[in-house]
Design an enzyme around this catalytic site. Structure first.
Site, mmCIF file in Angstrom:
data_model
loop_
_atom_site.group_PDB
_atom_site.id
_atom_site.type_symbol
_atom_site.label_atom_id
_atom_site.label_comp_id
_atom_site.label_asym_id
_atom_site.label_seq_id
_atom_site.Cartn_x
_atom_site.Cartn_y
_atom_site.Cartn_z
ATOM 1 C CD GLU A 13 5.756 -3.538 1.104
ATOM 2 O OE1 GLU A 13 5.890 -3.599 2.317
ATOM 3 O OE2 GLU A 13 5.427 -2.513 0.651
ATOM 4 N NE ARG A 17 2.090 -1.243 4.129
ATOM 5 C CZ ARG A 17 3.142 -1.542 3.180
ATOM 6 N NH1 ARG A 17 4.203 -2.019 3.792
ATOM 7 N NH2 ARG A 17 3.005 -1.322 2.069
ATOM 8 C CG ASP A 18 -1.168 2.719 8.506
ATOM 9 O OD1 ASP A 18 -0.196 2.111 7.787
ATOM 10 O OD2 ASP A 18 -0.843 3.953 9.034
ATOM 11 C CD GLU A 19 -0.316 0.969 1.691
ATOM 12 O OE1 GLU A 19 0.564 1.080 2.655
ATOM 13 O OE2 GLU A 19 -0.041 1.168 0.616
ATOM 14 C CG ASP A 37 0.170 -4.231 -5.289
ATOM 15 O OD1 ASP A 37 0.571 -3.134 -5.444
ATOM 16 O OD2 ASP A 37 0.826 -4.309 -4.186
ATOM 17 C CD1 TRP A 56 -0.321 0.727 -8.361
ATOM 18 C CD2 TRP A 56 1.450 0.622 -9.733
ATOM 19 N NE1 TRP A 56 0.763 -0.089 -8.063
ATOM 20 C CE2 TRP A 56 1.859 0.210 -8.523
ATOM 21 C CE3 TRP A 56 2.525 0.588 -10.733
ATOM 22 C CZ2 TRP A 56 3.118 -0.248 -8.149
ATOM 23 C CZ3 TRP A 56 3.792 0.225 -10.462
ATOM 24 C CH2 TRP A 56 3.895 -0.306 -9.067
ATOM 25 C CG ASP A 100 -1.309 -2.936 -0.038
ATOM 26 O OD1 ASP A 100 -2.598 -3.140 0.484
ATOM 27 O OD2 ASP A 100 -0.550 -1.998 0.397
HETATM 28 C C1 BGC Z 1 1.763 -0.756 -1.389
HETATM 29 C C2 BGC Z 1 1.961 -1.475 -2.555
HETATM 30 C C3 BGC Z 1 1.579 -0.447 -3.890
HETATM 31 C C4 BGC Z 1 2.626 0.926 -3.696
HETATM 32 C C5 BGC Z 1 2.468 1.619 -4.837
HETATM 33 C C6 BGC Z 1 2.665 0.710 -1.350
HETATM 34 O O1 BGC Z 1 2.428 1.133 -0.212
HETATM 35 O O2 BGC Z 1 1.747 -1.579 -0.346
HETATM 36 O O3 BGC Z 1 2.063 -2.693 -2.896
HETATM 37 O O4 BGC Z 1 1.569 -0.916 -5.150
HETATM 38 O O5 BGC Z 1 2.437 1.471 -2.491
HETATM 39 O O6 BGC Z 1 3.697 1.871 -5.121
#
Ligand code: BGC
Length: 919
Positions: free
Chosen positions: A770, A492-494, A501, A558, A488
């Site tokens: 985003e 960041r912490d992701e 996505d 998703w 995504d």
């Molecule tokens: C992500 C998104 C992801 C979403 C889910 C977010 O935190 O960065 O791109 O699809 O969460 O809704």
């Protein structure tokens, strides 16, 4: 002029003469690929597929037959092939599966191909290509999984382990291979040199069931006598911090490695050196590393020469053998490796109002910084990374949440030092540097761009610099977020493999780059991580609900990635085997939705993200953009069922296809009953609702026109702005341009105020944001809880740029651009647009210009394909090709009028069409 040049000139002037049917020069064969790769080392496809391109300067070139042969060496190709197809009548030049004797682990095989053209003329045999098998069975691994005996507290990051061993080379080496994998990330060194140019090995997969190993050619690294091998390990995705709440050790809490170096001597003898209990372990300069955290490196702790022979490893600890760690999960990579692909030089050094020294790289990028520094031992230099400066010009890291992405380097002293982090990547445009021993200088910092090395295959350009910047931003977002998995965001912490996505962006991605192998790999993980009930975790590999039988799964739009991405790959690359491999997984997902929706065929259960990040209105005169989740879920249910039906038909699964067609019809009916008024108004009066109802073909024909009119009216009523979120945006412009509202689609594309694609560009964006308003018009910033400046989802408009603005598209009936649709739709005040795509069949181009009242359309159609070229706003009599009447041009098969366009069917070749521009 020499006679040979005169001849060349003559050929160039005559261009396409003689016409296709006459015997010309036979095509030559280029770009031989095995499983999408040129000469791959270490594959494990037991029936690898061969593809090639025909290249010719003539028009209308088709393949009528081919012959492939495979042998154990180049000379044996002609003399003693192990397999040959003989002459096969076929115009297909992609994905021909090997069907000879079983391929053996470690062996290199050579292949070549020849073809016959439309006139029955044979080409020469192509230059030979090769592929080499990796280790096909768990039993091929003599090496043992090892791990340092001394284990740190797994709850915390700890110093990177070093593992080493030595071995003796007793004679002249003919060839040597290293097969390597790890729990955590690894770097391999032999005799003091890093092996290969790959980063973040062994990659990120569903580690429990799929763990990649790499194969390296180490022949040139070995020397006679003693040799040394070393492996350093990092926590990475396997064991490091991932997702939220300080979550660690998702797949395991112990780092480990497996490696075997296999040597073949010139005298035929073989020798194996493998990880086992004789290895030694220690730690070195990497004090800690993490995907999010960055890296802490103390150069004073380096162990000079630790991967060279002669190093004294007394004082090193022991390793233990991990008996329970499986070997049958080891797989060869299907996708491309992660590599350094570009370097970025900083534009300037800024002193911020807060007094920070900040390097501006001029581009939001993903990778790391190479630091050059000279100073006394013990000096600590800290590099922090951020995407933006705030409105006051200060370094801004709040949107990184808990990701420190900070690199700390402690100098060893004694001369110039150059350092790059090993097991972490950062998303950044700005680098705040502190602790430098002297005044910061521009040449101390270099940005190293790191991503999955998917070859960039597409180019798109127009006469409008802002749209060109948008396209570049889309490509940069793709670079930054294709790091072994489709993520995504990279900062960041992701940084997770969010399925939604990935599915919205996949089509655009396949224009910009060859992503076939990349998604083939990821889809393996999609199937592997699917929940027993058929739903799909939100992120793949499943870092959010790992080990849980359900929960955290099954969101509409998703989980549909499981169906949409394989279909998209099939369209772009013609890969039926991928559909076959994913079929069960796709079917399970559709089955899950069916079970959720029940007899009513309206899906009302579960938790969904909805049309994520759609425009949130603050205007009382705009009805809003929030689309009902049941509507979204039922629409995607119908869409996925329909796609699966098409795939079942492609695969010849006729019973399934029939049943799915009936299912889709039932869902559509239910959708209309539940969400559409008899007059065609949708329950949610939003752009996304109309877009999906039209794009997914859910409405009966009589209601389509007025649904499109409502959509266009909504856009216009909102002063030509979009309000769609993740699910509506990808289809927005295409739906408008397909429904008679090309002008509205262009209105959206060229819109510069928020919300729009160009608004971020006017704010200096160098990647896709985003949110539509990551930086608000007044300069303030969106909610730092979720404000990434490198998120490709909204870049999904890229597919429309290529396929409609420049007009380079494919025909689902003949995928992989076997039949090309060239159908540009000039508009938006543009005076030119062009797209180039390196497809499975070769280079395709569509480039138009509007100049002096004339439209010129230059088209390249690769050999062994054909194209329908739709020239907009033209009359047949006025269309010329190469200056002559279009019907007379060589390579042109037919010309017909269709509405206000002229459609020309052509064979391969380069064409230049002109006509008076439509007014
Ligand atoms: C992500 C998104 C992801 C979403 C889910 C977010 O935190 O960065 O791109 O699809 O969460 O809704």
């Amino acid at each position: 002029m020499k006679p040979v040049l005169t001849l060349t000139l003559l050929v160039a002037l005559l261009g396409a003469w003689p016409p296709a049917s006459a015997a010309g020069t036979a095509p030559t064969l280029t770009r031989l690929r095995t499983e999408y790769k040129e000469n791959p080392l270490g594959i494990d496809a037991r029936q690898p597929r061969f593809s090639w391109e025909l290249s010719s300067t003539e028009r209308g070139v088709m393949q009528s037959a081919y012959e492939i042969r495979v042998a154990l060496s180049e000379p044996l190709l002609a003399k003693r092939p192990i397999w040959t197809t003989g002459r096969v009548t076929s115009d297909s030049s992609i994905h021909h599966a090997y069907a000879g004797p079983a391929l053996e682990s470690r062996r290199r095989y050579f292949w070549q191909v020849r073809v016959w053209d439309g006139a029955g003329q044979a080409s020469s045999w192509s230059a030979p290509a090769w592929f080499e098998m990796g280790l096909l069975a768990a039993a091929d691994w003599s090496a043992k999984w090892i791990s340092p005996e001394a284990q740190p507290d797994p709850a915390k990051p700890s110093p990177s382990p070093l593992l080493r061993s030595t071995f003796t080379i007793s004679s002249q080496v003919a060839s040597a291979r290293a097969y390597v994998s790890s729990l955590g990330l690894y770097e391999l060194e032999v005799n003091g040199r890093k092996v290969g140019d790959q980063l973040f090995t062994p990659g990120w997969t569903s580690f429990d069931t799929r763990l990649q190993y790499q194969t390296y050619d180490v022949t040139d690294l070995l020397t006679r006598g003693e040799n040394a091998v070393g492996i350093s390990l990092g926590d990475g995705w396997y064991k490091g911090t991932l997702a939220w709440d300080g979550n660690r050790n998702i797949w395991g809490d112990r780092l480990g490695a497996i490696a075997q170096i296999e040597v073949t001597y010139k005298n035929g003898r073989r020798q194996m050196m493998a990880t086992g209990d004789a290895w030694k372990a220690s730690t070195g300069p990497i004090l800690r590393s993490g995907i999010y955290e960055g890296e802490i490196y103390d150069a004073r702790l380096e162990k000079p020469g630790w991967t060279r022979p002669g190093y004294a490893d007394t004082g090193w600890g022991r390793v233990i053998v991990l008996d329970t760690q499986r070997k049958d999960v080891l797989i060869a990579p299907a996708g491309p490796p992660v590599r350094k692909t570009l370097e970025v030089k900083p534009l300037k050094i800024i002193k911020t109002p807060h007094g920070e020294t900040v390097f501006d790289m001029g581009q939001n990028m993903v990778g790391h910084v190479r630091l050059s520094v000279n100073g006394p031992a013990g000096t600590v230099v800290t590099l922090r990374h951020a995407e933006i400066l705030d409105a006051d010009g200060n370094f801004y890291t709040t949107n990184l949440r808990k990701a420190a992405q900070t690199v700390t380097y402690t100098l060893k002293g004694g001369g110039p030092e150059v350092y790059e982090p090993h097991f972490s990547f950062q998303g950044f445009r700005y680098v705040a540097v502190s602790g430098l021993p002297s005044e910061a200088a521009l040449d101390q910092v270099t940005g190293v761009v790191v991503h999955s090395d998917t070859p960039f295959t597409g180019r798109f350009e127009t006469s409008d610099p802002l749209i060109n910047r948008l396209q570049q931003n889309i490509q940069w977002a793709q670079r930054g977020n294709f790091l072994d998995v489709p993520t995504d965001c990279p900062q960041r912490d992701e940084r997770l493999g969010w399925t939604g996505d990935a599915q919205v962006f996949a089509r655009t991605a396949a224009f910009n780059a060859d992503v076939a192998g990349f998604f083939t790999k990821w889809l393996g993980d999609v199937a592997a991580d699917q929940k027993p009930n058929g739903s799909l975790p939100h992120v793949i590999p499943d870092a959010l609900s790992h080990g849980k039988p359900d929960g955290g799964a099954g969101a509409t739009g998703w989980s549909d990635a499981t169906v949409i991405v394989p279909w998209t790959m099939y369209l772009a690359y013609g890969d039926k085997q991928l559909l076959e491999r994913q079929y069960d997984s796709m079917k399970k997902w559709v089955g899950f939705m069916r079970q959720q929706a029940g007899d009513a065929a309206v899906w009302r259960t579960g938790e969904h993200f909805g049309d994520w990040l759609a425009y949130a209105t603050t205007r009382s005169d705009y009805p809003g953009a929030t689309t009902d989740k049941d509507l979204l879920a039922t629409a995607h249910f119908a869409y996925s069922a329909g796609l699966l039906q098409r795939m079942a038909a492609v695969l010849g699964r006729t019973d399934d296809a029939r049943e799915l067609a009936a299912l889709q019809a039932r869902i559509k009916e239910a959708f209309n009953k539940e969400f559409v008024t008899p007059n065609g108004r949708l329950a949610s009066n939003t752009q996304t609702a109309y877009v999906l109802a039209l794009a997914f073909e859910l409405l009966p024909e009589p209601l389509r026109a007025q649904a499109a009119a409502r959509l266009a009216a909504d856009v216009k009523g909102f002063d030509m702005h979009l309000t769609t979120g993740f699910l509506g945006t990808p289809y927005l412009c295409r739906t408008l341009s397909d429904s008679g509202y090309l002008d509205v689609a262009y209105g959206l594309l060229t819109q510069k105020t928020y919300p729009s694609w160009l608004y971020p560009v006017t704010k200096g964006a160098t990647t896709i944001w985003e949110r539509w308003d990551g930086i608000k018009p007044d300069g303030s910033l969106q909610d730092p809880g979720m404000n990434s400046f490198n998120h490709y989802a909204y870049g999904a408009v890229g597919a429309w740029l290529y396929s409609v603005v420049a007009g380079l598209d494919l025909d689902p009936a003949e995928p992989a651009y076997k039949h090309i649709l060239i159908q540009p739709r000039p508009g938006g005040g543009l005076t030119s647009a062009s797209a180039v795509l390196q497809s499975m069949h070769g280079e395709i181009a569509s480039a138009w210009t509007l100049e002096n009242g004339a439209l010129t359309l230059n088209v390249t159609v690769p050999a062994n394909t054909h194209a329908s070229v739709r020239i907009p706003g033209a009359k047949e009599a006025a269309v010329k090709e190469g200056g002559a009447a279009v019907g007379q041009a060589p390579g042109v098969r037919s010309v017909r009028a269709d509405g206000d366009s002229v459609v020309v069917e052509v064979g391969s070749g380069k064409y230049s069409f002109t006509c008076p521009a439509a007014r």
